[in-house]
Design a protein around this motif. Structure first.
Motif, short mmCIF file in Angstrom:
data_model
loop_
_atom_site.label_atom_id
_atom_site.label_comp_id
_atom_site.label_asym_id
_atom_site.label_seq_id
_atom_site.Cartn_x
_atom_site.Cartn_y
_atom_site.Cartn_z
N VAL A 128 0.82 -1.21 0.00
CA VAL A 128 0.00 0.00 0.00
C VAL A 128 0.86 1.26 0.00
O VAL A 128 0.64 2.17 -0.81
N THR A 129 1.84 1.33 0.87
CA THR A 129 2.68 2.54 0.95
C THR A 129 3.45 2.73 -0.35
O THR A 129 3.49 3.83 -0.90
N GLY A 130 4.04 1.67 -0.86
CA GLY A 130 4.79 1.76 -2.12
C GLY A 130 3.90 2.16 -3.29
O GLY A 130 4.30 2.96 -4.13
N LEU A 131 2.68 1.63 -3.33
CA LEU A 131 1.75 1.99 -4.40
C LEU A 131 1.33 3.45 -4.30
O LEU A 131 1.23 4.14 -5.32
N SER A 132 1.12 3.93 -3.09
CA SER A 132 0.75 5.34 -2.91
C SER A 132 1.88 6.25 -3.36
O SER A 132 1.64 7.27 -4.02
N GLU A 133 3.11 5.89 -3.01
CA GLU A 133 4.27 6.69 -3.44
C GLU A 133 4.41 6.65 -4.96
O GLU A 133 4.65 7.67 -5.59
N TRP A 134 4.27 5.46 -5.54
CA TRP A 134 4.34 5.31 -7.00
C TRP A 134 3.30 6.19 -7.67
O TRP A 134 3.60 6.89 -8.64
N ALA A 135 2.06 6.17 -7.16
CA ALA A 135 0.98 6.94 -7.77
C ALA A 135 1.28 8.44 -7.71
O ALA A 135 1.06 9.16 -8.69
N GLY A 136 1.77 8.92 -6.56
CA GLY A 136 2.09 10.34 -6.44
C GLY A 136 3.20 10.77 -7.37
O GLY A 136 3.13 11.82 -8.03
N GLU A 137 4.25 9.95 -7.46
CA GLU A 137 5.37 10.28 -8.35
C GLU A 137 4.94 10.26 -9.81
O GLU A 137 5.30 11.14 -10.59
N LEU A 138 4.15 9.25 -10.20
CA LEU A 138 3.69 9.18 -11.58
C LEU A 138 2.74 10.33 -11.89
O LEU A 138 2.84 10.95 -12.96
N ALA A 139 1.87 10.68 -10.97
CA ALA A 139 0.95 11.81 -11.18
C ALA A 139 1.73 13.09 -11.41
O ALA A 139 1.41 13.87 -12.31
N ASP A 140 2.78 13.32 -10.62
CA ASP A 140 3.61 14.51 -10.80
C ASP A 140 4.24 14.53 -12.19
O ASP A 140 4.27 15.56 -12.86
N ARG A 141 4.73 13.37 -12.63
CA ARG A 141 5.39 13.31 -13.95
C ARG A 141 4.41 13.52 -15.09
O ARG A 141 4.71 14.25 -16.03
N VAL A 142 3.24 12.87 -15.02
CA VAL A 142 2.32 12.99 -16.15
C VAL A 142 1.69 14.38 -16.23
O VAL A 142 1.31 14.82 -17.31
N GLU A 143 1.61 15.07 -15.12
CA GLU A 143 1.08 16.44 -15.17
C GLU A 143 1.97 17.37 -15.98
O GLU A 143 1.49 18.36 -16.52
N SER A 144 3.23 17.03 -16.10
CA SER A 144 4.12 17.86 -16.90
C SER A 144 3.98 17.55 -18.38
O SER A 144 4.65 18.17 -19.20
N GLY A 145 3.12 16.59 -18.74
CA GLY A 145 2.78 16.40 -20.13
C GLY A 145 3.16 15.11 -20.81
O GLY A 145 2.52 14.74 -21.78
N PRO A 146 4.16 14.38 -20.37
CA PRO A 146 4.52 13.22 -21.19
C PRO A 146 3.52 12.07 -21.02
O PRO A 146 3.04 11.81 -19.93
N THR A 147 3.23 11.42 -22.13
CA THR A 147 2.44 10.20 -22.09
C THR A 147 3.38 9.10 -21.62
O THR A 147 4.54 9.08 -21.97
N VAL A 148 2.87 8.20 -20.83
CA VAL A 148 3.72 7.14 -20.28
C VAL A 148 3.45 5.81 -20.97
O VAL A 148 2.39 5.61 -21.56
N ASP A 149 4.40 4.91 -20.87
CA ASP A 149 4.26 3.55 -21.37
C ASP A 149 3.68 2.71 -20.23
O ASP A 149 4.31 2.57 -19.18
N ALA A 150 2.49 2.17 -20.43
CA ALA A 150 1.79 1.46 -19.35
C ALA A 150 2.58 0.28 -18.82
O ALA A 150 2.64 0.06 -17.61
N ALA A 151 3.19 -0.50 -19.70
CA ALA A 151 3.95 -1.67 -19.24
C ALA A 151 5.20 -1.25 -18.48
O ALA A 151 5.53 -1.83 -17.44
N ALA A 152 5.89 -0.22 -18.96
CA ALA A 152 7.11 0.23 -18.29
C ALA A 152 6.81 0.83 -16.93
O ALA A 152 7.67 0.81 -16.04
N GLU A 153 5.63 1.37 -16.75
CA GLU A 153 5.25 2.02 -15.49
C GLU A 153 4.47 1.11 -14.55
O GLU A 153 4.04 1.55 -13.50
#
Length: 159
Positions: A128-153
């Motif tokens: 749970v803690t790791g997933l929450s951290e992952w979600a926050g970090e990914l949200a910060d990155r995608v807000e800056s505009g790049p589309t992400v690769d679902a499998a890589a993420e």
């Protein structure tokens, strides 16, 4: 005037039968698509996590979200927010990979918020803690505009 027909399941309920791609986007009828997840499957928590992880690793977070949705709808009341939060993380990754960065970031954060009450307990071995951290970090990155690769993420669901 031509009648608009809706796809229906065996019980007559509306059910979109259009094929979908790996990110769950509808494709034109007759186009080969990715096999859909059956709806309403009751799995054990372990089976749910294994199937969802397989789908996430394959770059199919939309389909993983459907697995979590089944758990959310069929599981015990005290775990519904856990499974709903995981479903929101998966659909947040889906939107982020589709290029909907605003919606993706919002859903990632909403899913992390739904997981927050479970942070100290790691139910079913869920990180749970790791997933929450992952979600926050990914949200910060995608807000800056790049589309992400679902499998890589794809996140790791269990510790």
């Amino acid at each position: 005037m031509d009648e608009m027909r809706r796809d229906r399941d065996a019980e007559g309920r509306a059910h979109n039968a259009r094929p979908r791609d790996g990110l769950g986007r509808p494709l034109p009828y007759g186009t080969p698509g990715v096999a859909r997840q059956p709806e309403g499957v009751v799995r054990t928590p372990r089976q749910t996590l294994l199937e969802a992880q397989r789908l996430l690793d394959a770059g199919m977070p939309f389909h993983a979200h459907e697995v979590f949705e089944d758990a959310w709808k069929s599981g015990p009341e005290d775990e519904r927010e856990l499974w709903r939060g995981l479903a929101q993380l998966a659909v947040g990754l889906t939107h982020s990979a589709r290029g909907n960065t605003t919606g993706g970031a919002r859903l990632l954060r909403r899913g992390a918020g739904a997981l927050a009450p479970f942070a100290g307990s790691a139910p079913h071995g869920i990180a749970v803690t790791g997933l929450s951290e992952w979600a926050g970090e990914l949200a910060d990155r995608v807000e800056s505009g790049p589309t992400v690769d679902a499998a890589a993420e794809a996140p790791r669901l269990r510790r």
